[in-house]
Design an enzyme around this catalytic site. Sequence first.
Site, short mmCIF file in Angstrom:
data_model
loop_
_atom_site.label_atom_id
_atom_site.label_comp_id
_atom_site.label_asym_id
_atom_site.label_seq_id
_atom_site.Cartn_x
_atom_site.Cartn_y
_atom_site.Cartn_z
N GLU A 1 -13.10 -1.88 11.26
CA GLU A 1 -13.03 -1.27 9.92
C GLU A 1 -14.10 -1.81 8.98
OE1 GLU A 1 -9.25 -1.76 8.08
OE2 GLU A 1 -9.84 -0.73 6.23
N GLU B 1 0.82 -1.22 0.00
CA GLU B 1 0.00 0.00 0.00
C GLU B 1 0.85 1.26 0.00
OE1 GLU B 1 -2.65 -0.69 3.34
OE2 GLU B 1 -3.95 -1.93 2.10
N ASP C 1 -8.14 -9.20 4.10
CA ASP C 1 -8.00 -8.02 4.94
C ASP C 1 -9.18 -7.85 5.89
OD1 ASP C 1 -7.11 -5.68 5.98
OD2 ASP C 1 -7.42 -4.47 4.19
O1 GCW Z 1 -7.09 -2.89 6.17
C1 GCW Z 1 -6.17 -2.06 5.58
C2 GCW Z 1 -6.58 -0.70 6.01
C3 GCW Z 1 -5.45 0.28 6.05
C4 GCW Z 1 -4.34 -0.31 6.87
C5 GCW Z 1 -3.88 -1.61 6.20
C6 GCW Z 1 -2.80 -2.32 6.99
C7 GCW Z 1 -2.84 0.82 8.34
O2 GCW Z 1 -7.60 -0.26 5.18
O3 GCW Z 1 -5.94 1.46 6.63
O4 GCW Z 1 -3.26 0.57 7.05
O5 GCW Z 1 -4.95 -2.48 6.11
O6 GCW Z 1 -3.15 -3.20 7.75
O7 GCW Z 1 -1.64 -1.99 6.85
#
Ligand code: GCW
Length: 838
Positions: free
Chosen positions: A410, A303, A382
């Site tokens: 989340e 990311e 995720d």
């Molecule tokens: O789930 C995703 C989230 C990001 C997060 C990433 C991670 C901190 O949307 O916000 O970043 O995972 O776990 O690194």
Amino acid sequence: MSKFGLLSLLAVAALHGETGYDAWLRYAPLQGAALDQVRQAVPAVVAVLDQSPVAASARAELIRGLKGMLGRTLRAESALPGESAILVGTVDQIRRAAPRLLPDVRLGADAFWLKSAANGPLRYTIITASNDRGLLYGAFALLRTIAIGETIAGLDQRETPYAPVRWLNHWDNLNGTIERGYGGRSIFWDGGKVREDLSRVGDYGRLLASLGINGCSINNVNADLKILTPELAPQIARIADELRPWGVQVAISVDFGSPQRMGGLSTFDPLDPAVAEWWKARADDIYRAVPDLAGFVMKTDSEGRVGPSAYGRTHADAANAVARALKPHGGLLFYRGFVYDNHMDWRNLKNDRGRAAWDNFHSLDGKFDDNAIIQIKNGPIDFQVREPASPLFGALEKTNQVVELQITQEYFGQAKHNVFLVPYWKETLDFDMHAKGAAPTPVKALVAGKTFERTSGGFVGVSNVGLDDNWSGNQLSQANLYGFGRLAWNPDLSSKRIADEWTRLTFGLDPKVVDTISTMQLSTWRTYENYTGPLGLQTLTDIVGDHYSVNVEASERNGWGQWHRADETGAGMDRTVATGTGFIGQYRPEVAKVYESLESCPDDLLLFLHHVPYTYKLHSGKTVIQYIYDSHYEGADAVAGYARQWKALKDLVDERRYSEILTQLQYQAGQAIVWRDAVNTWFQKASKIDDAKGRVGHYPGRTEAESMTLQGYTVRPIAPAPEEDASGGKIVTCPAGATPCSATMQFDGPAGWYTVSVEYFDLATGVSQYRVFVGEQLIDEWSADLRLPSRRMDAGASTRRVMAGVALRRGDQIRIEGKPGGNEPAPLDYIEILPDKM
Ligand code: GCW
């Protein structure tokens, strides 16, 4: 006002409202038989033989807790008294003071033993351990036993934590915001610095210690380069000072590019000696300020974060370069397994983000130093509403690992929806990866290092805590922090046990309260899954936006790889070895066999692992499409049920928390209907198969705003949000500056009592006013002033106002007036009028 008047007012306020700040450490007064029993068992003295600050916390907590629950203030002493006592000390200390009180047992680190003992006429309740943390954990365990109404007579309770790592990660930014945080701003940071006032941090440490949590990283894994600057070290030390008396060690997240991006080197290549030196120097600096720092957390090649791929190096090269800098200080390096490419070609059906963790790490097994730990999310994607356990858990034999669980919700309704995550986590933790021979190798044993006799391992939770009075954005989400901590201590505890404990501690011992809340909590995951993404579809939310609102298509046709591949022909991601991405082949053969075949693949994961037509029959005999429809109705009905059940607890829960939770559950009930209708409409359109029960697309009692008689309001499509975000695809909005607009309909049902619901949109951009009239009589009015996660006019902003018990008869004119406020045009979707539910 007289002093007395003020005092009695305060007393009344205390009775009526609890903020939730005390969470599960309320120590509410015991009553009746429970009180008598404990008063008899508890002596007048608490004697703490250990001199450490952590043991001092134990003493203070025992005195505080017993005062709250029994109304008695114990005398504190520091030597073995000549009278009955609660006696706190390590095994050695107690044996030195009174050799016959205890056998010479060896307890593990952080373990404790609660033991009743007698010496002639004197009675002791002994809290012993091998270290100060164990003493503190024992003190909390004793208080918990009393608070949940269990007996402390004849105690002989020995507990050893399941794993050494029981940590939280905070995704707190240095500016005070929290990534994916729903409990307010950071308790640690503000304006690029550590907050002046850290009083909340000490209180937080106390909550964590009560669960046995022993480490906490204090900044976002999307790490700010500033974290390693010299100015911040003494500030981080202040946080460590607050947490230390509670046995919680601080850690920080660092950016792997730091040597170059803030350190002035020309490279961050982990194999460059200058880079290794740089990490060593920075580690030495921070350890000078915080000698007991627990270590670093690092997110790389993910990311937008830089990583070893920049130099063609491996993750082991990267991890070891940093781990070696921490090693002389006893620090650990948590290297995140959440490495994936977010620009994947969605057209290629063989691409699969789910494969990423295993693909990146399995071949590096054995290449990581012993103080490096791979931190693996529970599932391969995720934190979705349901995922199988990550195959990586079963693939590391010679590498330390921890599981990362997300406490902050989340993808679970962002603390607006109530979802108790313990059953979800347990599903992963208890899952047998078949990693070694015939004996079971559940994920919990693998991560704890038991299966392959690793040197470290355990559990990391992404915290849900912020500055809100109730810590976590709402009262019920506290249960997830509690549940994480209890599982990290002992993952063999049942979900029911944890829900019961939490409820008793948080809301008291009334059996009706305990039963209602605990039963609700245990069903919430399935309920949420039912109305969001069943059968392994994952959370069908806006994954390129707020991760909150329903948006079935948002995950498709982009590089993020959270694909469910639902289209006109069917749904699900083919991850088989035979015809799909091969993901299933990452599991050990015993597991792969079950997942690969449609016959044995569990329905709950069907669409995560296979692509099937909508008419495919599940093990229950139901078709996939009908299951999708049904589960969404079941889910929405269940949430409506929660709100009803909660109402039965009025007067059994203090007024403030009662009404906050009722408001939350009612809001959630409205959103569950929005989800139900949007998802079902989408799948009906895609599959062209009707709901066998005739519900989808047919809504009894519903009148679309666009078909009411409008004054001032104009009809428009919900776009750019997807059509299914509004009932019928259309809404009405009132131009800014207009006098109130109105939408009117004539009721043509028989006379009776009705529930009138108005569906409208509550945006962050303004506060509209709504009024509802029957004839000329005003029956309800409200402002659209909720703080919702949704950032635009879409399903996530869709909100339901419910008016129950309205007397209506045929011919009544029902008029909704909307007055825009700010940039919110008093939007309306529909009105629904149904006979009152008894
Ligand atoms: O789930 C995703 C989230 C990001 C997060 C990433 C991670 C901190 O949307 O916000 O970043 O995972 O776990 O690194």
